[in-house]
Design an enzyme around this catalytic site. Structure first.
Site, PDB file in Angstrom:
ATOM      1  N   ARG A  42       0.995  -1.102   0.063  1.00  0.00           N
ATOM      2  CA  ARG A  42       0.129  -0.047  -0.068  1.00  0.00           C
ATOM      3  C   ARG A  42       0.806   1.363  -0.044  1.00  0.00           C
ATOM      4  O   ARG A  42       0.515   2.257  -0.556  1.00  0.00           O
ATOM      5  CB  ARG A  42      -1.025  -0.026   1.176  1.00  0.00           C
ATOM      6  N   LYS A  58     -18.539 -16.216   2.597  1.00  0.00           N
ATOM      7  CA  LYS A  58     -20.040 -16.168   2.815  1.00  0.00           C
ATOM      8  C   LYS A  58     -20.971 -15.240   1.561  1.00  0.00           C
ATOM      9  O   LYS A  58     -20.622 -14.495   0.907  1.00  0.00           O
ATOM     10  CB  LYS A  58     -20.144 -15.169   3.770  1.00  0.00           C
ATOM     11  N   GLY A  86      -9.530  -8.570  -0.033  1.00  0.00           N
ATOM     12  CA  GLY A  86      -8.131  -8.615   0.623  1.00  0.00           C
ATOM     13  C   GLY A  86      -7.577 -10.183   0.306  1.00  0.00           C
ATOM     14  O   GLY A  86      -6.295 -10.350   0.206  1.00  0.00           O
ATOM     15  N   GLY A 126     -12.875  -3.808   1.038  1.00  0.00           N
ATOM     16  CA  GLY A 126     -14.540  -3.405   1.233  1.00  0.00           C
ATOM     17  C   GLY A 126     -14.652  -2.272   0.158  1.00  0.00           C
ATOM     18  O   GLY A 126     -15.877  -2.273  -0.190  1.00  0.00           O
TER      19      GLY A 126
HETATM   20  P1  ADP Z   1     -11.914 -11.700  -0.041  1.00  0.00           P
HETATM   21  O1  ADP Z   1     -11.179 -11.209   1.018  1.00  0.00           O
HETATM   22  O2  ADP Z   1     -11.265 -11.821  -1.231  1.00  0.00           O
HETATM   23  O3  ADP Z   1     -13.222 -10.712  -0.401  1.00  0.00           O
HETATM   24  P2  ADP Z   1     -13.417 -13.489   1.538  1.00  0.00           P
HETATM   25  O4  ADP Z   1     -13.012 -12.768   2.704  1.00  0.00           O
HETATM   26  O5  ADP Z   1     -14.921 -13.127   1.094  1.00  0.00           O
HETATM   27  O6  ADP Z   1     -12.470 -12.856   0.280  1.00  0.00           O
HETATM   28  O7  ADP Z   1     -13.279 -14.884   1.791  1.00  0.00           O
HETATM   29  C1  ADP Z   1     -11.845 -15.449   2.055  1.00  0.00           C
HETATM   30  C2  ADP Z   1     -11.963 -16.781   2.867  1.00  0.00           C
HETATM   31  O8  ADP Z   1     -13.124 -17.648   2.529  1.00  0.00           O
HETATM   32  C3  ADP Z   1     -10.658 -17.261   3.004  1.00  0.00           C
HETATM   33  O9  ADP Z   1     -10.081 -17.328   4.163  1.00  0.00           O
HETATM   34  C4  ADP Z   1     -11.146 -18.935   2.651  1.00  0.00           C
HETATM   35  O10 ADP Z   1     -10.290 -19.769   3.481  1.00  0.00           O
HETATM   36  C5  ADP Z   1     -12.591 -18.886   2.888  1.00  0.00           C
HETATM   37  N1  ADP Z   1     -13.094 -20.013   2.099  1.00  0.00           N
HETATM   38  C6  ADP Z   1     -13.057 -20.272   0.834  1.00  0.00           C
HETATM   39  N2  ADP Z   1     -13.505 -21.362   0.665  1.00  0.00           N
HETATM   40  C7  ADP Z   1     -14.252 -21.961   1.448  1.00  0.00           C
HETATM   41  C8  ADP Z   1     -14.690 -23.181   1.842  1.00  0.00           C
HETATM   42  N3  ADP Z   1     -15.181 -24.064   0.794  1.00  0.00           N
HETATM   43  N4  ADP Z   1     -15.040 -23.509   3.097  1.00  0.00           N
HETATM   44  C9  ADP Z   1     -14.618 -22.679   4.154  1.00  0.00           C
HETATM   45  N5  ADP Z   1     -13.945 -21.529   3.963  1.00  0.00           N
HETATM   46  C10 ADP Z   1     -13.676 -20.942   2.442  1.00  0.00           C
HETATM   47 MG    MG Z   2     -11.653 -11.245   3.542  1.00  0.00          MG
END
Ligand code: ADP
Ligand code: MG
Length: 392
Positions: free
Chosen positions: A36, A197, A347, A370
């Site tokens: 960053r 989620k 992230g 975010g």
């Molecule tokens: P980002 O930060 O890129 O927006 P998220 O925070 O939504 O992504 O999700 C990332 C998390 O999702 C990671 O910590 C990963 O371990 C978890 N994840 C991905 N697939 C699964 C799964 N099948 N079961 C449980 N956790 C998962």
């Molecule tokens: Mg995340």
């Protein structure tokens, strides 16, 4: 972007308060990931080359509105000095008489870095007095903190209302890339969503379904869709409150929504757990789906290879554990190899791409988790909205 740019400002000899996003990880007094800070350098260098006196401010971590030595900006100042090759004068406050005194004494060379903005309760409350104190330090204001643009705080919104304001080069680039995706994507436009989620990403799914030619879904969120289809999903992560929503989305999207065909299941979310690949309608009870498998990577790769525009958010599996990182790796490599304009936001997604050393193969990596998701959802970012439009 239709906002006034730092390039449009006459900054010669002026004090320019620059909101940067220096919210970096720090361990043992050292910055452990300087991404960053590096991404803010073009704006800082531009200001220096135009003869401005940049005064930088950022938040770091989550101190509770009062000074907390754990979150002091000193490690950031050290790192910035090494990267910038200019003097960095780090102050121990962000506003107040001592700051004004130091700024009077400043010979105008290099940059000033103010103390953590969240050492002041007025920051997150967008308190008018705190904003006024900040504004009194400078002649002009530039916002280059895309990662904080979704927050209406004193350093992102309050002070922008009090000084002649403009967007920094990184903020501009972020918005321009996201606008390419949102407004005029070259088609086919393929969006890839994963992560933990559905509930976090509902707005993003909804928005992208209106724009993308295909929406590829991996990560834990696919199991909510599978359960909504009536499949057994074992112990996989499911959000039962969102089954109806998932049904509705699948109905609306038809074949534009692409779900995995096979997944890697294991009995525990741990390195060394016994794992195997199964078809998505054959997840054994007692097992959980932790990654997408080879058939899915192949299916997704087909869409990715044909794409002209790609937006990716959310890992395809639990990539932090090697045994469940294969799906994310396969998709990352396909995106890296594609000729499409590729934008990566989020992230954990960015962390996964970095871990694989594929950052340079992507067209653009967003610094805002975010903020980029809120922008994709179609929400207005307060830190951008407050900036004046370009006059042309
Ligand atoms: P980002 O930060 O890129 O927006 P998220 O925070 O939504 O992504 O999700 C990332 C998390 O999702 C990671 O910590 C990963 O371990 C978890 N994840 C991905 N697939 C699964 C799964 N099948 N079961 C449980 N956790 C998962
Ligand atoms: Mg995340």
């Amino acid at each position: 972007m239709n906002k006034k740019s730092v390039r449009d400002l006459d900054v010669q000899g002026k004090r320019v308060l620059v909101r940067v996003d220096f919210n970096v990880p720090v361990k043992g007094g050292r910055v452990t990931d300087d991404t960053r800070i590096r991404r803010a350098l073009p704006t800082v260098r531009h200001l220096l080359s135009e003869g401005a006196r940049p005064i930088l401010i950022s938040h770091l971590g989550r101190p509770k509105g009062e000074p907390d030595p754990k979150y002091a900006m000193d490690p950031v100042a050290h790192c910035l000095g090494e990267l910038l090759n200019h003097q960095v004068m780090k102050l121990d406050a962000a506003v107040g008489p001592e700051v004004e005194e130091e700024l009077e004494k400043w010979d105008g060379r290099g940059v000033v870095l103010l103390e953590n903005s969240r050492f002041y309760a007025g920051e997150t409350k967008n308190d008018p007095d705190f904003a006024q104190q900040l504004a009194s330090l400078a002649d002009l204001y530039v916002n280059d903190a895309f990662g904080a643009a979704h927050r209406a705080h004193a350093t992102t919104v309050g002070v922008a209302e009090l000084l002649p304001a403009a967007a920094g080069l990184l903020l501009e680039e972020e918005i321009d890339y996201l606008d390419t995706v949102l407004r005029e994507p070259e088609r086919p436009f393929v969006a890839i969503l994963g992560g933990a989620k559905v509930s976090d990403k509902l707005g993003v799914i909804e928005s992208l379904l209106g724009k993308a030619d295909r929406l590829l879904i991996g990560g834990a969120m696919c199991f909510t869709f599978f359960k909504a289809k009536g499949y057994e999903v074992g112990d996989s992560l499911v959000e039962d409150d969102y089954l109806e929503e998932a049904k509705r989305l699948m109905q609306e999207a038809g074949d534009r929504l692409v779900l995995p065909v096979d997944v890697v299941v294991a009995d525990r979310m741990e390195e060394g757990a016994a794992s195997r690949a199964v078809e998505v309608n054959r997840i054994p009870s007692g097992m959980m789906g932790l990654d997408v498998s080879l058939g899915t990577v192949g299916l997704f790769r087909g869409y990715i290879d044909d794409a002209k525009t790609i937006f990716w958010n959310g890992p395809m599996g639990v990539f932090e554990i090697d045994a469940f990182a294969g799906g994310t790796e396969g998709v990352a490599k396909a995106v890296a190899a594609s000729e499409a304009t590729s934008v990566i936001g989020g992230g954990d997604s960015v962390a996964a791409v970095r871990k694989l050393g594929l950052e340079d193969e992507m067209s653009f990596i967003s610094t805002g988790g975010g903020a980029s998701l809120e922008y994709i959802e179609g929400k207005e970012l307060p830190g951008v909205a407050v900036l004046p439009d370009r006059e042309d």
